[in-house]
Design a protein around this motif. Structure first.
Motif, short mmCIF file in Angstrom:
data_model
loop_
_atom_site.label_atom_id
_atom_site.label_comp_id
_atom_site.label_asym_id
_atom_site.label_seq_id
_atom_site.Cartn_x
_atom_site.Cartn_y
_atom_site.Cartn_z
N UNK A 16 4.51 -3.90 13.68
CA UNK A 16 3.93 -5.37 13.52
C UNK A 16 2.71 -5.28 12.27
N UNK A 17 2.13 -4.09 12.36
CA UNK A 17 1.05 -4.14 11.21
C UNK A 17 1.78 -4.05 9.96
N UNK A 18 2.89 -3.57 9.61
CA UNK A 18 3.64 -3.29 8.50
C UNK A 18 4.13 -4.83 8.17
N UNK A 19 4.95 -5.27 8.97
CA UNK A 19 5.61 -6.60 8.59
C UNK A 19 4.33 -7.65 8.41
N UNK A 20 3.07 -7.46 9.14
CA UNK A 20 2.21 -8.51 8.86
C UNK A 20 1.53 -8.28 7.37
N UNK A 21 1.30 -6.93 7.01
CA UNK A 21 1.09 -6.59 5.33
C UNK A 21 1.95 -7.09 4.42
N UNK A 43 0.84 -1.19 -0.11
CA UNK A 43 -0.01 -0.14 0.11
C UNK A 43 0.94 1.36 0.09
N UNK A 44 0.31 2.42 -0.71
CA UNK A 44 1.09 3.54 -0.60
C UNK A 44 1.20 4.16 0.69
N UNK A 45 0.24 3.86 1.60
CA UNK A 45 0.13 4.58 2.85
C UNK A 45 0.29 3.46 3.86
N UNK A 46 1.43 3.29 4.38
CA UNK A 46 1.67 2.08 5.32
C UNK A 46 0.93 2.05 6.62
N UNK A 94 11.47 -4.52 -2.84
CA UNK A 94 10.46 -3.56 -2.21
C UNK A 94 9.93 -4.02 -0.85
N UNK A 95 9.72 -5.35 -0.82
CA UNK A 95 9.41 -5.91 0.56
C UNK A 95 10.38 -5.82 1.66
N UNK A 96 11.74 -5.92 1.16
CA UNK A 96 12.76 -6.14 2.14
C UNK A 96 12.90 -4.38 2.48
N UNK A 97 12.79 -3.47 1.79
CA UNK A 97 12.86 -1.94 2.07
C UNK A 97 11.66 -1.66 3.01
N UNK A 98 10.61 -2.26 2.62
CA UNK A 98 9.27 -2.05 3.61
C UNK A 98 9.70 -2.49 5.18
N UNK A 99 10.26 -3.85 4.96
CA UNK A 99 10.42 -4.54 6.35
C UNK A 99 11.64 -3.62 7.24
#
Length: 306
Positions: A158-163, A150-153, A195-200
Motif C-alpha cells: 500500500x505504501x509503495x502504490x501510494x508513493x 525513492x531509491x529505498x521503497x 519505472x512506475x509500472x515496474x514499481x507497482x
C-alpha cells in the motif's frame, strides 16, 4: 490624429511581427484574447483582425486559427538569435518544448515554435530529435523524472502504490499538458512511466492476487490519478478562453441554479447545497488525497485476501 482602437491593435500586431515576437505561421491572439488584453468590445477586436487580413498580414488557417501570413517577397520572418557561446543540444530542445507546453498548452507546441525559442532553423532540430513524436516522448521522460521514485521503497504494497500515485500527481500538477499525451488505452513507451509500472508490480509481487488482478489494480490506480488530473488542464483552458476563474464562473451560474433548486426538481442535491451553506470549495488536491485513501482502502481487501 489619434488612431481608432482597432487600428492601434493592428499596429501592435505588426510591431510584434517586425521585431520577431511573431513569425510566419505563428497564431496571432484570438478576437476574444485581443478584446480582453485591450479592454475593447469583441467587434473592435474582430475589426482589427479584418484589417490585418485585408492588408495580407495575417491569414485564416482551417482548424488552426488566424496566423501570420508569409511576408511579401518571400522573406523569412526574423528569428530570435541564439545566445553567444550556447550550443544547441537535445536537452535544450526538450526543455524549450516543455517551457512552451507549460506556458501555452500542448496544443501550441510545434517544431517551428521550439526552433524559434532556441533561435535556430526548424530543420536543425532534427539533428537532435527524430520528430515531434520523439520529442514528446523525451518531454514525458524529462518531466516524470523531476519527481523520481525513492531509491529505498517504503515497506508494504500500500505504501509503495501510494508513493507512486502521489509522485505522478505531482508531475501532472507541475505540467498539466502531460495528461494529454499519456493514454490509458494506448500507453506510450516512456521509460520513466515504465519505472512506475515496474514499481507497482514489485509492490504487488508477494501478494496473493493473480496476474490479471495485479494488472487491474495497477491500471485502476493509474487511471484514478489521470482522471483527476484531466481537470487541471481543463480548468486552465477554461480560464484562458473565458477569462473567468472557477469561482467567478460559478458566481455567474448562481441565479440559474437557484431557479432549478426552487423548482424542487433535485431535492436531495438542493438539501446538500443548503446544508453546505456555501462552505465548500472544489479543491483538486484535496479531492485527490481523499480519493486515493478511499481507493487504497477499498483495494486492501482484494489485495490481501487474494
Amino acid at each position: 490624429m489619434t488612431q481608432p482602437p482597432h487600428a492601434r491593435i493592428a499596429a501592435d500586431v505588426k510591431r510584434r511581427i517586425a521585431d520577431g515576437r511573431l513569425r510566419e505561421g505563428d497564431r496571432v491572439p484570438s478576437t476574444r484574447q485581443l478584446a480582453r488584453d485591450w479592454g475593447v468590445a469583441l467587434a473592435t477586436a474582430a475589426k482589427a483582425l479584418t484589417l490585418l487580413a485585408r492588408e495580407g498580414v495575417v491569414v485564416a488557417e482551417p482548424r488552426v486559427g488566424t496566423v501570420v501570413a508569409k511576408p511579401r517577397g518571400g522573406e523569412a520572418s526574423p528569428r530570435r538569435p541564439v545566445a553567444p557561446g550556447v550550443d544547441l543540444t537535445r536537452e535544450r530542445v526538450v526543455r524549450a518544448a516543455i517551457d512552451i507546453a507549460d506556458a501555452q498548452g500542448f496544443s501550441e507546441l510545434t517544431m517551428r515554435g521550439v526552433a524559434d525559442r532556441v533561435g535556430t532553423a526548424t530543420m536543425s532540430l532534427y539533428r537532435h530529435v527524430g520528430g515531434k513524436d520523439d520529442l514528446v516522448l523525451l518531454m514525458i521522460d524529462a518531466v516524470v523524472e523531476e519527481f523520481p521514485l525513492p531509491a529505498d521503497p517504503p515497506y508494504g504494497w500500500r505504501a509503495r502504490l501510494e508513493t507512486s500515485a502521489r509522485l505522478q500527481w505531482a508531475a501532472y500538477r507541475a505540467h498539466p499538458w502531460l495528461v494529454k499525451v499519456t493514454s490509458l488505452t494506448r500507453p506510450v513507451p516512456s521509460a520513466s512511466l515504465l519505472k512506475h509500472t515496474e514499481w507497482a508490480f514489485g509492490a504487488l509481487r508477494d501478494t496473493p492476487i493473480d496476474a490479471v488482478t495485479k494488472m487491474h489494480v495497477h491500471t485502476l490506480l493509474y487511471s484514478f490519478v489521470q482522471g483527476i488530473a484531466v481537470n487541471i488542464e481543463r480548468e486552465r483552458q477554461a480560464l484562458a478562453s473565458t477569462g473567468l476563474t472557477q469561482d467567478e464562473w460559478m458566481d455567474g451560474q448562481e441565479d440559474r441554479l437557484r431557479t432549478i433548486f426552487e423548482a424542487g426538481r433535485y431535492p436531495n442535491f438542493g438539501q446538500v447545497v443548503d446544508d453546505l451553506a456555501g462552505d465548500f470549495d472544489l479543491d483538486l488536491d484535496h479531492l485527490f488525497h481523499f480519493g486515493l485513501t478511499a481507493l487504497l482502502d477499498g483495494l486492501t481487501g482484494i489485495v490481501e485476501r487474494g
